[in-house]
Design a protein around this motif. Structure first.
Motif, mmCIF file in Angstrom:
data_model
loop_
_atom_site.group_PDB
_atom_site.id
_atom_site.type_symbol
_atom_site.label_atom_id
_atom_site.label_comp_id
_atom_site.label_asym_id
_atom_site.label_seq_id
_atom_site.Cartn_x
_atom_site.Cartn_y
_atom_site.Cartn_z
ATOM 1 N N PHE A 47 26.629 36.937 40.573
ATOM 2 C CA PHE A 47 28.079 36.885 40.367
ATOM 3 C C PHE A 47 28.609 38.228 39.873
ATOM 4 O O PHE A 47 29.648 38.717 40.327
ATOM 5 N N LEU A 48 27.892 38.854 38.934
ATOM 6 C CA LEU A 48 28.339 40.145 38.410
ATOM 7 C C LEU A 48 28.344 41.205 39.509
ATOM 8 O O LEU A 48 29.265 42.029 39.584
ATOM 9 N N ALA A 49 27.311 41.188 40.374
ATOM 10 C CA ALA A 49 27.262 42.164 41.464
ATOM 11 C C ALA A 49 28.395 41.927 42.462
ATOM 12 O O ALA A 49 29.030 42.881 42.932
ATOM 13 N N ALA A 50 28.668 40.645 42.777
ATOM 14 C CA ALA A 50 29.711 40.328 43.754
ATOM 15 C C ALA A 50 31.100 40.677 43.243
ATOM 16 O O ALA A 50 32.001 40.964 44.034
ATOM 17 N N SER A 51 31.292 40.673 41.921
ATOM 18 C CA SER A 51 32.622 40.894 41.349
ATOM 19 C C SER A 51 32.822 42.306 40.801
ATOM 20 O O SER A 51 33.837 42.581 40.170
ATOM 21 N N LEU A 52 31.858 43.211 41.047
ATOM 22 C CA LEU A 52 31.977 44.566 40.507
ATOM 23 C C LEU A 52 33.215 45.293 41.045
ATOM 24 O O LEU A 52 33.981 45.881 40.283
ATOM 25 N N ASP A 53 33.393 45.259 42.362
ATOM 26 C CA ASP A 53 34.547 45.944 42.950
ATOM 27 C C ASP A 53 35.850 45.365 42.417
ATOM 28 O O ASP A 53 36.805 46.104 42.149
#
Length: 634
Positions: A204-210
């Motif tokens: 989730f953190l990787a998907a929401s970085l941008d």
């Protein structure tokens, strides 16, 4: 701010998945004894229900996790009341109303050079909004800059920011906090929750970085609308410069403390302590050049300074349709006209905390006494090690002539331990006479002469500055990791004497080196150790207990600080890693390696930094047979 397209759908799906999976798994585990009893006949149902009795505890942990706000602790600082700082609360309320943000439930003063806002979800009742303000931030920045920072933080919870944006932004903080809380509660009862968190949170953190970076750009833009683009840009510059100034300042505060007078870092700052760095605007400019070179890394939740300044410049209506990704050189030149390199006077703490400024700082020191004492203890230990090494060098000097490296270290100790800068300079000059071009001596003597120049006036100061610049010019001609800091110092020296074209040439070369180092990553940072066979045998002999239990120990040289790096891979199995993921406990083999490193490293004469690795660590690609440390006789 809504997210459309495949990336937005994927992010929304992960956002829903987290809450839905926790709710579904939590209810299933809480009711497991009941439905097992109902589903299985007779004695078998009773036995299954009895065996499942621990499961509701794990289920309840999963259900309450999204709403389990961590109770306030010492790390949160001290809670402020309106009567403590009416001017501060007035500023917060004005900014909150201007941006249409909801009311704040609590305001904390902490020790961070930062400001942040958190939302805590509740199972029953409205969301709690908590603002944290760093005392060092208020002490270093002007009220105008802090006002822009307040606007940025309030924008994250404002209605104009968008409900979807706020939900994603604070879901990231919620999952990160949940992971930290789970790390404190280790055991089999939280095993199911731990397995889910280990799978869901990183994805989730990787998907929401941008999206997190988009939120920062949006908050910057709203801050610029509320306070002006110039104030928002000045705040970003001040945070970058004063953050580095404080990193240079704190070690001196702890080093000067004693058992009779324990450190009081925040009280000292509130009392008006002078910071030694940056020495002048030229040095601050060189710092800014370095900060503007840093790109937005793949794992960064905040965009880089250059990207944020460029976006603000593009958002300024005076700039028409300027591209939001201008070259950071032009942004730096524009911003440098009003470079906030000095500590603000008056600062936000003076204006907003008033007569409570010093009492609040002392209360903050007292609330964080344990953490302060721990840092002070580490500084004392480092000083004791330095004193021991100094005594060892004095002993060697009585037996034989010191090497160039040893004499440079002796000069360093004379300067830092005894304050004898003149004696240190004499030692370094003698070292250069006997070992011309010795790089550590060149850099050390140049830095010492620049400090001496700050205490002189007229021709003597000019002579020392010119001598320091000449030494850096000599050092920069030799290859090695020292070239980058020398180029930055040469840039500052050229700016100091008004030679803009030479300063730009040095800066351009430094920027190229900076970007190359970032692009090369660990491959450039870690190089061959350069030790001879005798030195390797001594190192292996000292570390023999570690070599017996570790899967592998490799020696490399860390070019960022010119020290040896000890890369250690503990013996581990897939089964042990699975148990560790389930219980959250560190492998006993890894703990053994940590204990041995703590016991053995102080026995080494070299400066060695340990790096403990796990299976699959990217650093393993650098661990070649040529740098493997082997047991004596193996």
């Amino acid at each position: 701010m809504a997210r459309h397209g495949p990336a937005g759908w994927k992010l929304s799906a992960r956002l829903l998945l987290g809450d839905a999976a926790l709710a579904g798994a939590g209810v299933a585990l809480c009711t497991a004894p009941a439905w097992l009893y109902a589903a299985l006949p007779g004695v078998l149902g009773v036995a299954a229900a009895a065996l499942a009795l621990p499961l509701p505890f794990a289920g309840w942990a999963m259900l309450r996790l999204p709403f389990a706000a961590r109770p306030p602790g010492a790390e949160d600082g001290i809670r402020l009341q309106a009567e403590d700082a009416p001017a501060l609360f007035h500023e917060i309320e004005q900014m909150r109303v201007r941006l249409g943000a909801p009311a704040l439930d609590a305001v904390y003063l902490n020790s961070e050079f930062n400001a942040s806002i958190r939302q805590h979800r509740r199972l029953l009742g409205r969301t709690r909004n908590v603002l944290s303000l760093g005392q060092p931030l208020l002490e270093m920045l002007s009220a105008e800059s802090c006002r822009a920072i307040l606007a940025h933080e309030c924008a994250h919870i404002a209605g104009s920011h968008g409900r979807y944006a706020s939900r994603v932004y604070f879901a990231r903080l919620q999952w990160q906090e949940a992971a930290r809380q789970l790390e404190r509660r280790k055991g089999l009862s939280t095993g199911p929750l731990r397995l889910f968190m280990n799978w869901h949170v990183p994805r989730f953190l990787a998907a929401s970085l941008d999206f997190a970076r988009e939120c920062e750009y949006e908050a910057d833009a709203q801050s610029a609308q509320a306070c002006g683009a110039a104030a928002a840009a000045s705040a970003l510059l001040a945070v970058s410069l004063h953050g580095r100034a404080l990193r240079e300042y704190w070690p001196d505060v702890y080093a000067q403390a004693s058992d009779a007078q324990p450190p009081s870092p925040h009280g000292r700052l509130a009392a008006g302590a002078e910071l030694a760095y940056p020495r002048d605007e030229a040095e601050a400019q060189a710092w800014l050049h370095q900060a503007l070179c840093l790109p937005t890394a793949d794992h960064d939740t905040h965009p880089s300074l250059s990207d944020r300044l460029a976006a603000l410049d593009a958002a300024d209506p005076r700039n028409g349709t300027t591209s939001p990704r201008q070259e950071h050189q032009s942004t730096a030149q524009t911003s440098a006209r009003r470079l906030p390199w000095r500590r603000a006077s008056p600062n936000a703490a003076e204006e907003w905390l008033g007569s409570q400024r010093l009492p609040l700082a002392r209360a903050l020191d007292e609330s964080q006494r344990n953490a302060i004492e721990q840092v002070a203890g580490e500084v004392r230990n480092e000083r004791e090690l330095a004193i021991a090494d100094h005594h060892e060098l004095l002993r060697k000097q009585r037996l034989r002539a010191l090497s160039a490296d040893e004499r440079a270290r002796m000069a360093w100790y004379a300067d830092t331990l005894t304050g004898d800068s003149d004696g240190a300079a004499a030692l370094l000059e003698q070292n250069l006479q006997e070992h011309a071009g010795h790089l550590p001596t060149l850099c050390q003597l140049a830095a010492l002469q620049l400090r001496q120049a700050a205490r002189k006036t007229g021709g003597e100061a000019t002579r020392l500055e010119a001598s320091a610049e000449a030494l850096w010019r000599q050092a920069v001609n030799e290859p090695g990791p020292h070239r980058l800091p020398c180029l930055r110092l040469l840039t500052a020296a050229a700016l100091r004497r008004g030679d803009a074209s030479q300063a730009q040439a040095w800066r351009t070369e430094a920027d190229m080196l900076e970007r190359k180092a970032q692009a090369d990553g660990d491959d450039a940072r870690y190089q061959a150790h350069g030790l001879n066979e005798s030195e390797l045998r001594k190192l292996a002999d000292t570390l023999d207990p570690l070599l017996r239990i570790a899967t592998g120990v490799w020696v490399l040289r860390d070019t960022s600080n010119d020290s040896l790096a000890l890369l250690v891979l503990a013996q581990d199995s897939a089964w042990a890693r699975a148990i560790g993921k389930l219980t959250g406990e560190t492998s006993y083999l890894r703990r053994d390696c940590e204990m041995l490193l703590a016991r053995l490293l102080p026995r080494l004469r070299q400066s060695v930094e340990p790096v403990l690795m796990e299976a699959g660590d990217p650093l393993l690609s650098l661990c070649t047979p040529t740098c493997l440390l082997r047991r004596i006789g193996a």
